[in-house]
Write a protein that holds these residues in place. Sequence first.
Motif, PDB file in Angstrom:
ATOM      1  N   GLU A 283      63.742  73.178  43.440  1.00 18.28           N
ATOM      2  CA  GLU A 283      65.128  73.399  43.040  1.00 18.28           C
ATOM      3  C   GLU A 283      65.233  73.771  41.564  1.00 18.28           C
ATOM      4  OE1 GLU A 283      68.100  73.583  44.518  1.00 18.28           O
ATOM      5  OE2 GLU A 283      66.984  73.608  46.393  1.00 18.28           O
ATOM      6  N   LEU A 284      64.438  73.124  40.716  1.00 15.87           N
ATOM      7  CA  LEU A 284      64.460  73.467  39.295  1.00 15.87           C
ATOM      8  C   LEU A 284      64.004  74.899  39.082  1.00 15.87           C
ATOM      9  CD1 LEU A 284      64.866  72.623  36.354  1.00 15.87           C
ATOM     10  CD2 LEU A 284      62.516  71.745  36.352  1.00 15.87           C
ATOM     11  N   GLY A 285      62.949  75.304  39.810  1.00 17.98           N
ATOM     12  CA  GLY A 285      62.496  76.688  39.706  1.00 17.98           C
ATOM     13  C   GLY A 285      63.551  77.673  40.152  1.00 17.98           C
ATOM     14  N   ARG A 286      64.242  77.360  41.251  1.00 16.57           N
ATOM     15  CA  ARG A 286      65.282  78.267  41.765  1.00 16.57           C
ATOM     16  C   ARG A 286      66.458  78.369  40.805  1.00 16.57           C
ATOM     17  NH1 ARG A 286      67.290  76.488  47.359  1.00 16.57           N
ATOM     18  NH2 ARG A 286      68.526  78.366  47.073  1.00 16.57           N
ATOM     19  N   ARG A 287      66.906  77.219  40.310  1.00 17.35           N
ATOM     20  CA  ARG A 287      68.098  77.226  39.455  1.00 17.35           C
ATOM     21  C   ARG A 287      67.837  77.866  38.094  1.00 17.35           C
ATOM     22  NH1 ARG A 287      72.016  72.470  41.085  1.00 17.35           N
ATOM     23  NH2 ARG A 287      71.393  72.186  43.251  1.00 17.35           N
ATOM     24  N   SER A 288      66.641  77.675  37.584  1.00 17.20           N
ATOM     25  CA  SER A 288      66.314  78.278  36.290  1.00 17.20           C
ATOM     26  C   SER A 288      65.859  79.718  36.426  1.00 17.20           C
ATOM     27  CB  SER A 288      65.206  77.470  35.618  1.00 17.20           C
ATOM     28  OG  SER A 288      63.987  77.565  36.357  1.00 17.20           O
ATOM     29  N   GLU A 289      65.395  80.092  37.633  1.00 10.49           N
ATOM     30  CA  GLU A 289      64.826  81.417  37.894  1.00 10.49           C
ATOM     31  C   GLU A 289      63.634  81.696  36.986  1.00 10.49           C
ATOM     32  OE1 GLU A 289      67.848  84.480  38.019  1.00 10.49           O
ATOM     33  OE2 GLU A 289      69.321  83.071  38.814  1.00 10.49           O
ATOM     34  N   LEU A 290      62.849  80.631  36.707  1.00 17.26           N
ATOM     35  CA  LEU A 290      61.699  80.778  35.821  1.00 17.26           C
ATOM     36  C   LEU A 290      60.359  80.640  36.533  1.00 17.26           C
ATOM     37  CD1 LEU A 290      62.787  78.857  32.582  1.00 17.26           C
ATOM     38  CD2 LEU A 290      62.767  81.327  33.002  1.00 17.26           C
ATOM     39  N   PHE A 291      60.311  79.997  37.716  1.00 14.39           N
ATOM     40  CA  PHE A 291      59.019  79.806  38.373  1.00 14.39           C
ATOM     41  C   PHE A 291      59.198  79.515  39.852  1.00 14.39           C
ATOM     42  CE2 PHE A 291      60.185  75.589  36.672  1.00 14.39           C
ATOM     43  CZ  PHE A 291      60.110  74.796  37.810  1.00 14.39           C
ATOM     44  N   ASN A 292      58.102  79.724  40.597  1.00 17.86           N
ATOM     45  CA  ASN A 292      57.965  79.241  41.962  1.00 17.86           C
ATOM     46  C   ASN A 292      56.997  78.062  41.962  1.00 17.86           C
ATOM     47  OD1 ASN A 292      59.640  81.039  43.467  1.00 17.86           O
ATOM     48  ND2 ASN A 292      58.093  82.642  43.221  1.00 17.86           N
ATOM     49  N   VAL A 293      56.928  77.350  43.070  1.00 20.01           N
ATOM     50  CA  VAL A 293      56.110  76.130  43.142  1.00 20.01           C
ATOM     51  C   VAL A 293      55.052  76.282  44.220  1.00 20.01           C
ATOM     52  CG1 VAL A 293      56.112  73.652  43.599  1.00 20.01           C
ATOM     53  CG2 VAL A 293      58.006  74.692  42.339  1.00 20.01           C
ATOM     54  N   ARG A 294      53.829  75.920  43.894  1.00 13.26           N
ATOM     55  CA  ARG A 294      52.737  75.845  44.851  1.00 13.26           C
ATOM     56  C   ARG A 294      52.068  74.491  44.677  1.00 13.26           C
ATOM     57  NH1 ARG A 294      47.979  76.679  41.896  1.00 13.26           N
ATOM     58  NH2 ARG A 294      48.358  77.526  39.826  1.00 13.26           N
ATOM     59  N   ALA A 295      51.197  74.145  45.609  1.00  7.03           N
ATOM     60  CA  ALA A 295      50.499  72.868  45.481  1.00  7.03           C
ATOM     61  C   ALA A 295      49.502  72.916  44.333  1.00  7.03           C
ATOM     62  CB  ALA A 295      49.792  72.512  46.788  1.00  7.03           C
ATOM     63  N   GLY A 296      48.631  73.931  44.355  1.00  4.80           N
ATOM     64  CA  GLY A 296      47.683  74.093  43.270  1.00  4.80           C
ATOM     65  C   GLY A 296      46.614  73.020  43.234  1.00  4.80           C
ATOM     66  N   SER A 297      45.823  73.052  42.180  1.00  8.67           N
ATOM     67  CA  SER A 297      44.721  72.111  42.036  1.00  8.67           C
ATOM     68  C   SER A 297      45.125  70.966  41.120  1.00  8.67           C
ATOM     69  CB  SER A 297      43.497  72.829  41.456  1.00  8.67           C
ATOM     70  OG  SER A 297      43.848  73.471  40.246  1.00  8.67           O
ATOM     71  N   THR A 298      44.353  69.922  41.153  1.00 10.65           N
ATOM     72  CA  THR A 298      44.608  68.760  40.317  1.00 10.65           C
ATOM     73  C   THR A 298      43.685  68.803  39.107  1.00 10.65           C
ATOM     74  OG1 THR A 298      45.154  67.519  42.294  1.00 10.65           O
ATOM     75  CG2 THR A 298      44.708  66.245  40.328  1.00 10.65           C
ATOM     76  N   PRO A 299      44.158  68.427  37.925  1.00 14.39           N
ATOM     77  CA  PRO A 299      43.288  68.427  36.749  1.00 14.39           C
ATOM     78  C   PRO A 299      42.037  67.584  36.948  1.00 14.39           C
ATOM     79  CG  PRO A 299      45.569  68.212  36.093  1.00 14.39           C
ATOM     80  CD  PRO A 299      45.543  68.115  37.592  1.00 14.39           C
ATOM     81  N   ALA A 300      41.075  67.830  36.077  1.00 18.12           N
ATOM     82  CA  ALA A 300      39.761  67.206  36.244  1.00 18.12           C
ATOM     83  C   ALA A 300      39.834  65.679  36.217  1.00 18.12           C
ATOM     84  CB  ALA A 300      38.817  67.699  35.154  1.00 18.12           C
ATOM     85  N   LEU A 301      40.764  65.114  35.443  1.00 19.73           N
ATOM     86  CA  LEU A 301      40.924  63.667  35.417  1.00 19.73           C
ATOM     87  C   LEU A 301      41.828  63.279  36.579  1.00 19.73           C
ATOM     88  CD1 LEU A 301      41.423  63.138  31.586  1.00 19.73           C
ATOM     89  CD2 LEU A 301      39.378  62.695  32.929  1.00 19.73           C
ATOM     90  N   ALA A 302      41.275  63.232  37.765  1.00 20.51           N
ATOM     91  CA  ALA A 302      42.086  63.117  38.977  1.00 20.51           C
ATOM     92  C   ALA A 302      42.477  61.675  39.267  1.00 20.51           C
ATOM     93  CB  ALA A 302      41.314  63.673  40.170  1.00 20.51           C
ATOM     94  N   ARG A 303      43.564  61.542  40.052  1.00 18.30           N
ATOM     95  CA  ARG A 303      43.944  60.230  40.554  1.00 18.30           C
ATOM     96  C   ARG A 303      42.897  59.737  41.546  1.00 18.30           C
ATOM     97  NH1 ARG A 303      48.930  62.168  43.440  1.00 18.30           N
ATOM     98  NH2 ARG A 303      47.993  64.192  43.047  1.00 18.30           N
ATOM     99  N   PRO A 304      42.775  58.422  41.707  1.00 17.99           N
ATOM    100  CA  PRO A 304      41.839  57.915  42.715  1.00 17.99           C
ATOM    101  C   PRO A 304      42.242  58.398  44.100  1.00 17.99           C
ATOM    102  CG  PRO A 304      43.273  56.160  41.904  1.00 17.99           C
ATOM    103  CD  PRO A 304      43.470  57.336  41.005  1.00 17.99           C
ATOM    104  N   SER A 305      41.271  58.499  44.977  1.00 19.40           N
ATOM    105  CA  SER A 305      41.506  59.009  46.324  1.00 19.40           C
ATOM    106  C   SER A 305      41.520  57.865  47.330  1.00 19.40           C
ATOM    107  CB  SER A 305      40.402  60.005  46.712  1.00 19.40           C
ATOM    108  OG  SER A 305      40.419  61.123  45.856  1.00 19.40           O
ATOM    109  N   ILE A 306      42.340  58.013  48.352  1.00 17.58           N
ATOM    110  CA  ILE A 306      42.324  57.072  49.463  1.00 17.58           C
ATOM    111  C   ILE A 306      42.045  57.846  50.750  1.00 17.58           C
ATOM    112  CG2 ILE A 306      43.977  55.558  48.306  1.00 17.58           C
ATOM    113  CD1 ILE A 306      46.034  56.442  50.436  1.00 17.58           C
ATOM    114  N   ASP A 307      41.585  57.140  51.754  1.00 21.03           N
ATOM    115  CA  ASP A 307      41.252  57.741  53.043  1.00 21.03           C
ATOM    116  C   ASP A 307      42.322  57.353  54.054  1.00 21.03           C
ATOM    117  OD1 ASP A 307      40.161  58.239  55.641  1.00 21.03           O
ATOM    118  OD2 ASP A 307      38.172  58.322  54.736  1.00 21.03           O
ATOM    119  N   MET A 308      43.011  58.336  54.598  1.00 22.56           N
ATOM    120  CA  MET A 308      44.079  58.057  55.556  1.00 22.56           C
ATOM    121  C   MET A 308      43.556  57.288  56.765  1.00 22.56           C
ATOM    122  SD  MET A 308      46.760  60.618  57.476  1.00 22.56           S
ATOM    123  CE  MET A 308      45.663  61.110  58.796  1.00 22.56           C
ATOM    124  N   ASN A 309      42.331  57.595  57.200  1.00 18.34           N
ATOM    125  CA  ASN A 309      41.781  56.899  58.358  1.00 18.34           C
ATOM    126  C   ASN A 309      41.721  55.389  58.135  1.00 18.34           C
ATOM    127  OD1 ASN A 309      41.419  59.285  59.685  1.00 18.34           O
ATOM    128  ND2 ASN A 309      39.272  59.500  59.151  1.00 18.34           N
TER     129      ASN A 309
END
Length: 589
Positions: A283-309
């Motif tokens: 919504e911020l991207g649409r209202r400002s008309e400055l960007f679109n949003v994608r998932a993209g990659s996470t920076p190298a200092l990543a959050r810990p991971s959990i396993d859904m299983n």
Amino acid sequence: MMNQADTLIAIEKAEVGYREGYSNGHYNNHQKFSPAVPGLEWSQNQAWCETFQSWAFQQAKEISLAPVTASCATAVNWYKSRGRFSYYPAIGALAFFGPGGGSHVGLVYKYDAENAYTIEGNTNANGSAEGNGVYLKTRPRRDGHLYGYGLPAFTEGVVTADPGLKGKDGFTYEATASSGAVGSPPTTPAEAALPWVSSNQLIWAAAHSVAEEKAAEAGNSNPADDVALVQDALEKVMGVAPGDPHGVFEAETLQLYDRFRKEKLGYSGAEAMGVPETQSLVELGRRSELFNVRAGSTPALARPSIDMNQVVWAATHSAQEQEAQPAGSASAMADVALVQEGLEKVMHTVVADPTGIFEQATQSLYDDFRRTVLHFSESDATGAPGEASLKELGQRSGLFQLRGGSTTPAGGPTSGTSIDMSGKIDPKKVTFDRYVSGGTLEEWITQGCSMAGVPATSNWIGGFKTASAREASGNPNICNLWDSNAITPHGFSEVHDFGDGQRRSGPPRKMNGALAPFQCSRGIVQLIPQSFASHHVPGTSVNIYDPVASIAAAIGCLRDNHGVAADGSNLASKVQQFDPNRPSKGWAC
């Protein structure tokens, strides 16, 4: 006489130029389409792009070709559940936009190598957030905002650019195509592609310190440029710049972002606080008309991971079983603890269960998170955690992400939605998660036959239709709580069950994780967990309520224990419960 696709396109083309109501200096979403669609009258004065599509299918008298809904996300799921979704344009296809296709929709009347040409309601000429009418639009096919296409099952077939559908019944492949219903209408210029920001990078930056942001590796995964775009967008929309350094997401940027969610989007409570989430970024991207949003990659200092299983296993097993798991990477407790911490942060309350133990208090708060924060409803808002909601919880709390692969607790099962590549499995690996993925009984039988390595003959299909009607009334989530199987044998424990409990009298009722005897007959043909496990087919789910996995296991049982031929030709004679010409008679695997 025009075909179905051209008729639909002609109806929508005739509405090009229509404008919604206007009051108090703004267009107001008041339009003629909502009152004209039975069941969607309630949608008046709300976003109406999908309502316009539902209206057009009603006008064309082709209501079986599309869902009657005001929700783009619902329409996407409707087409996907019928195997009619593609990432290539087609004439008469519904083009869906935004994350998961849930933000906007238009009807494709023409496509070429570069663009899809659409008719869209609740949009405008310049592409800004405030739609006002019906327009012809030109959409770049490679724009990441364009999610994919729903393909109505037109009687004349579908003309599509999808190379994977070449030569398949009901489809004609054409690299470029145009509907005859529109002639050569003027096309709008292709909308300029905006720069992209990564929701993963923004969420990471909002949840980490200045030092960690500055320490992130240079390159495409560094969040600084994306943070700077968001800060510029906030300044444009809110009329004030955040006081943080440009490209650094700290307290003042977060405070201004919270204001944006409260004042511009109408969010309240937990929704209006915390790290940015995907929908408000869009919504911020649409209202400002400055960007679109994608998932993209996470920076190298990543959050810990959990396993859904691991989390799903914990959610479907008792506290005693969870506590009995050995410590280490195969234990679910560390992952459950992160989920509990995420719930406490997002929901602003305390989880009453012991840390690392997924019991009723954690389940109840998780359900509240899905209902109140994610706006899930009905079966989507209850049961064991799913991939989408876990990802959202990790992103909104900034505490974890889902990792690939599927480790499982030692001696414990994989997720109810997971695939196990082994054949026979330990009965304790069976899960009891509600099946919500859709499909028809015949589709489940056909897929079950394929997984079991037998041809999907009329013998198998007719036999399983008969047995499933007698055993479960066609409901893949039925759990029999009253017959002689409804016990917990020595060496097993009661399980948290998310199926529909059937007692001796009365209708089935959702159990929503209540404890149930381990050995209950369950699923589309009422297997007990031990039988399901001993005939489990490699590559199918370990969830006993998954109809494909259950049917595949039942086929193995019928062949091994009852001598049924591979083509099912003697199924009816061997097992009476599968014979439509004889009275019902319970069967045992």
